[in-house]
Write a protein that holds these residues in place. Structure first.
Motif, PDB file in Angstrom:
ATOM      1  N   SER A  38       2.169   0.565  -3.192  1.00  0.00           N
ATOM      2  CA  SER A  38       3.008   1.437  -4.005  1.00  0.00           C
ATOM      3  C   SER A  38       2.078   2.224  -4.916  1.00  0.00           C
ATOM      4  CB  SER A  38       3.983   0.571  -4.831  1.00  0.00           C
ATOM      5  OG  SER A  38       4.412   1.267  -5.979  1.00  0.00           O
ATOM      6  N   ASP A  40       3.639   4.580  -7.514  1.00  0.00           N
ATOM      7  CA  ASP A  40       4.779   5.341  -7.982  1.00  0.00           C
ATOM      8  C   ASP A  40       4.580   5.756  -9.441  1.00  0.00           C
ATOM      9  OD1 ASP A  40       7.232   6.480  -8.213  1.00  0.00           O
ATOM     10  OD2 ASP A  40       8.319   4.588  -8.418  1.00  0.00           O
ATOM     11  N   LEU A  41       3.683   6.711  -9.636  1.00  0.00           N
ATOM     12  CA  LEU A  41       3.407   7.186 -10.991  1.00  0.00           C
ATOM     13  C   LEU A  41       3.972   8.599 -11.143  1.00  0.00           C
ATOM     14  CD1 LEU A  41      -0.270   5.916 -11.285  1.00  0.00           C
ATOM     15  CD2 LEU A  41       1.681   5.132 -12.648  1.00  0.00           C
TER      16      LEU A  41
ATOM     17  N   GLU B 123       1.025  -0.108 -12.462  1.00  0.00           N
ATOM     18  CA  GLU B 123       1.267   0.616 -11.216  1.00  0.00           C
ATOM     19  C   GLU B 123      -0.056   1.125 -10.612  1.00  0.00           C
ATOM     20  OE1 GLU B 123       3.968   0.603  -9.590  1.00  0.00           O
ATOM     21  OE2 GLU B 123       3.509   2.069  -8.015  1.00  0.00           O
ATOM     22  N   GLY B 344       0.028  10.570 -11.395  1.00  0.00           N
ATOM     23  CA  GLY B 344      -0.494   9.729 -10.318  1.00  0.00           C
ATOM     24  C   GLY B 344      -1.371  10.526  -9.363  1.00  0.00           C
ATOM     25  N   GLU B 345      -0.890  11.716  -9.029  1.00  0.00           N
ATOM     26  CA  GLU B 345      -1.617  12.547  -8.079  1.00  0.00           C
ATOM     27  C   GLU B 345      -2.975  12.966  -8.647  1.00  0.00           C
ATOM     28  OE1 GLU B 345      -1.024  16.898  -5.991  1.00  0.00           O
ATOM     29  OE2 GLU B 345       0.440  16.163  -7.432  1.00  0.00           O
TER      30      GLU B 345
END
Lengths: 443, 481
Positions: A38, A40-41, B123, B344-345
């Motif tokens: 995962s 998922d940010l 995460e 995130g990217e």
């Protein structure tokens, strides 16, 4: 792409130099089975948007209360020049000065910091800093353990309980005995401390002013430690050290401090600054970075990291400590702060807090049922016994926009009615009048 | 340059407090006061500003110089994070406020920052929870090792051996020793942990092995290919696997340490997450754990209830306090701001370009330096040896003369005349090409005129320093001169 300069043409050219077709191919050594399950940010946001987000969060905090909260961490004024100079990116975007020739700025600043700390604490030498007051206390204890090859530490319960708990955590795997000597109404039990020191002791650990604000002279205790070839270790409050009897004068072997009060904002807990100074005989036990003055090939004065044979990158498991990063920028702030205030400025800061604390004691002990916890001399912080639990008073004063101090019972069972009140130059008599009137109305 | 003490003039001052307070001697007995005032500098504000501005100009820094110091991730530190950290709502906040029952309400913004930073890191790494108490990387290692000790203690056993590959940072064995463990060295083979050496160590020490501390990619800049086997070997004896986050900038979005079997990790936010190094600190070393170590995290932990946040100090199995409060808060919020800005990217992209830049540089330097493992892709950094007859130290000093900070030298110890470079994602191709050009010239000079190179640097405020004299004479303060 924020902070990545590559154009798409450059990307293609560089990929072809490397001999791969895509960026992801660079990660061929990570097989599919090991890729993230995962990730998922949220997506990226603009700079202004992120700033606004934090402005909003900052506004949800209330640092503007009338506050008498200290307990080892104090709201002192910080000259803007401290922010301006530590905000020079030549300092803050450099790293540990491994390459001396291009790091003379950081190195000389640390040398000057070591000098200032040694003079303030009246010891022979100091290191380049450690993380905070708690780790400084632990590292000092370990200096004594190594030097004496003994395993007992006599610990005064009047030491800040947070640092005492840290000492317990840090020593718990090391087969050491912490011999805790209970406090007596907020003062050090000198007789019990002396009695606890024997030939099995590595050191005795005390704090001045102690957690309850009381000021004492530990000269006799340290003399007793010396008779048993044990170390005398003391933790101090750097601002108060401008006026108080020094660790050197008391005969301490190692002196440490939480130096947040020297130009570090409270910042909700850090970064702070641990300072450590010692007698020359103990230099080789001192952990962490140390800067020394020397000369270059042409005889010009310069500075280098020295005595590195003590350190983890050389000695690995046999190092004096695992410390690698110190708090260089915080040390720079402390140095600039001390340079701006000078000896008289720092003393005036101490005296201002002390005078206000005396005024607060005068006003508050005039309230029925409020009394000093003890008759010991105090600095800018003092413990008061209330007729009701301190937490209850603190809660009830919250709605008035006032934090009257710290509830000592949080760490000392049986002292639920004791309030620890600190004054700094940021407080004033009007605030104390307000505190006294509000408290009087509640009791 | 003269020291600030040499510039001091008695009676001069930069700062005056408006206070009518009496002198200390009127408030405390003489026996409790110091005999003489501390000999701190007495200067005007301009004296101080000019002195420290002058000192700052003697430094190389990321903002002024390419700084490819291996394993240190000297990437550009975005300016807006300085603004965020200095907001008075954060900088003036006393850390003990939320310990007071009603005080929690006065620190909601700060507690929310900690909570959200923890969510991001979980995460990012695949771990279950983080503590922010550790104040730097090595402090995080110590916390992590203590958590491992607590895990075994809770199972009623004392394990005394910590396995550490020979390519590990010196802080790993030092941290393990500080927590009471004996470090057991595991040899490398072909740049990887040697699975046979690991099996032998486990056979020898058996159920006395508490865990293994790994840096991945390792300090040679190589991804560990035996990871699944290492995890399996350790699990078999219920030992734990530690991830040293120093090299995390190589894997964001490509591998999550929690997914591949690590039990505990520390991150160097001053490396991976864009916060400044400060000339050697302050850093921050948050530690993340998986399910097995969760009960032992230090108190307090931030809890979210609906829209409000509070602290939980009631953690009976916690290892105690590693730091006084919630870690280097002002560093952590810079990291949170950085993560939110990139998303995130963007974080994943940072790792991609960091690895691209390192591989590009490695390829371009193949004919200039001796590059071991040249056939393999490197991660975000790579090691090289000085060509025969040349010294890594001389090459490093030659770079300084050309306005470039040296790579890490003589580390890892297992590479001869080692130069370990980490360009990071924020450097442009021109900068990398200039570095290649500089190294090409330096190596040529070193071969043609070894004496000349050995004299470098000549263009900096000082030339090579007499380190032996420094250690022997021990002038550590103005007063020891």
């Amino acid at each position: 792409m924020p902070y990545i300069p590559h154009t798409s043409e450059e990307l293609q050219e560089m990929l072809s130099v490397v001999g791969v077709r895509s960026l992801d191919e660079l990660f061929a050594d990570i097989p599919a089975a090991m890729r993230p399950q995962s990730f998922d940010l949220p997506g990226g946001r603009g700079e202004a948007e992120v700033c606004a987000y934090f402005e909003d969060l900052a506004a949800q905090n209330r640092p503007d209360m009338v506050s008498f909260l200290g307990a080892g961490y104090y709201a002192h004024q910080i000259p803007q020049a401290v922010n301006a100079l530590s905000g020079r990116s030549e300092f803050y975007t450099a790293y540990t000065p491994y390459q001396a020739e291009c790091s003379q700025g950081t190195l000389q600043a640390i040398f000057e910091f070591q000098t200032a700390v040694s003079r303030l604490l009246d010891m022979d030498c100091a290191n380049a800093s450690v993380y905070d007051g708690g780790t400084a206390l632990f590292e000092a204890a370990m200096m004594a353990v190594r030097a004496t090859r003994r395993r007992v530490l006599v610990v005064d319960e009047c030491i800040n309980p947070i640092w005492r708990i840290m000492l317990g955590t840090y020593t718990s795997g090391l087969d050491l005995e912490l011999r805790l000597v209970p406090q007596a109404s907020g003062v050090s039990d000198m007789a019990a401390l002396k009695a606890a020191i024997g030939d099995d002791c590595a050191a005795v650990l005390v704090q001045n002013p102690n957690f309850f604000g009381a000021v004492a002279d530990y000269s006799e205790l340290f003399a007793r430690a010396r008779e048993h070839k044990a170390f005398g270790l003391i933790s101090v409050y750097p601002v108060m050290q401008a006026v108080l009897k020094t660790p050197g004068e008391m005969g301490a072997d190692v002196a440490v401090a939480e130096a947040q009060s020297l130009g570090q904002p409270l910042s909700f807990g850090g970064p702070y600054l641990g300072i450590m100074a010692c007698r020359k005989a103990h230099i080789r036990q001192l952990p962490g970075r140390i800067v020394g003055r020397t000369s270059d090939l042409e005889g010009r004065t310069g500075y280098v990291l020295t005595l590195q044979a003590r350190e983890q990158h050389i000695r690995r498991a046999k190092a004096t400590s695992n410390i690698c990063s110190n708090q260089a920028l915080c040390a720079l702030r402390a140095l600039v702060h001390m340079s701006l205030l000078g000896p008289s400025g720092l003393a005036r800061v101490a005296e201002s807090g002390m005078a206000l604390a005396r005024y607060a004691v005068e006003r508050l002990t005039a309230i029925k049922g409020v009394e000093l916890l003890n008759d010991a001399p105090y600095g800018n912080e003092v413990a008061l016994r209330l007729p009701v639990p301190a937490e209850q008073i603190i809660d009830r004063m919250a709605s008035k926009g006032c934090v009257p101090g710290y509830p000592v019972g949080r760490y000392f069972a049986g002292m639920e009615n004791v309030l620890l009140l600190a004054c700094t130059e940021q407080n004033d008599r009007r605030q104390i009048d307000f505190l006294a009137e509000t408290l009087g109305g509640l009791l | 340059m003269k020291t600030i003490f040499a510039k001091s003039v008695p009676g001069r001052s930069a700062w005056r407090l408006n206070s009518d307070a009496p002198k200390a001697a009127d408030m405390l007995p003489a026996g409790l006061l110091r005999q003489d005032p501390p000999r701190l500098p007495e200067c005007s504000e301009l004296d101080v500003v000019r002195h420290f501005t002058g000192l700052s100009r003697l430094n190389y820094s990321v903002d002024a110089n390419f700084y490819p110091l291996g394993s240190c991730t000297m990437k550009y530190n975005p300016k807006f994070t300085e603004y965020v950290a200095a907001l008075p709502g954060f900088s003036r906040l006393h850390p003990m406020l939320p310990q007071l029952t009603r005080g929690v309400a006065w620190a909601q913004g700060a507690l929310r920052c900690l909570y959200e930073a923890e969510q991001w890191l979980c995460e990012l790494t695949g771990m279950k929870a983080f503590t922010f108490q550790p104040m730097a990387g090595a402090n995080g290692e110590f916390a992590g090792v203590k958590l491992m000790a607590a895990y075994h203690a809770a199972k009623g056993r004392k394990r005394t051996k910590m396995l550490i590959p020979d390519a590990a940072h010196g802080t790993n064995p030092a941290s393990a020793a500080l927590a009471g463990f004996d470090a057991v060295n595991i040899e490398s083979r072909d740049g990887m942990v040697d699975p046979e050496a690991l099996a032998r160590a486990i056979a020898e020490h058996g159920e006395n092995v508490a865990g293994l501390m790994m840096t991945c990619p390792n300090t040679l800049g190589l991804m560990e290919v035996h990871l699944p086997r290492i995890v399996e070997e350790l699990r078999r004896i219920d030992a734990l696997l530690y991830y040293d986050g120093a090299n995390m900038n190589a894997i964001m979005g490509k591998m999550r340490v929690g997914d591949v079997g690590f039990d505990v990790v520390h991150l160097n936010v001053h490396k991976t997450l864009g916060t400044p190094h400060g000339g050697g600190g302050p850093g921050a070393g948050p530690v993340g754990v998986g399910e097995r170590l969760l009960p032992f995290l230090p108190a307090p932990r931030v809890i979210k209830n609906g829209d409000s946040y509070r602290l939980n100090y009631n953690l009976p199995q916690a290892i105690g306090y590693i730091g006084p409060f919630y870690g280097s808060f002002a560093v952590v919020i810079r990291a949170l701001a950085y993560m939110m800005r990139l998303g995130g990217e963007g974080l994943s992209r940072a790792s991609e370009y960091a690895v691209l830049n390192a591989n590009y540089l490695k390829k371009k330097l193949e004919d200039v330096l001796d590059i071991p493992y040249a056939h393999r892709l490197c991660a975000h950094e790579f090691v090289a040896s000085a060509p025969d007859g040349l010294h890594a130290l001389d090459i490093a000093k030659g770079l300084l003369d050309r306005g470039i900070h040296a790579p890490t030298i003589y580390f890892p110890l297992i590479v001869k005349e080692c130069l370990m470079a980490e360009p990071t994602e924020t450097e442009s191709r021109e900068t990398l090409d200039e570095y290649v050009q500089a190294l090409t010239e330096i190596v040529a000079q070193g071969k043609a005129d070894p004496q000349g190179l050995a004299a470098a640097p000549v263009s900096l405020p000082v030339r090579r320093m007499d380190e032996t004299a420094a250690a022997r004479q021990m002038v550590l303060t103005e007063d020891m001169a």
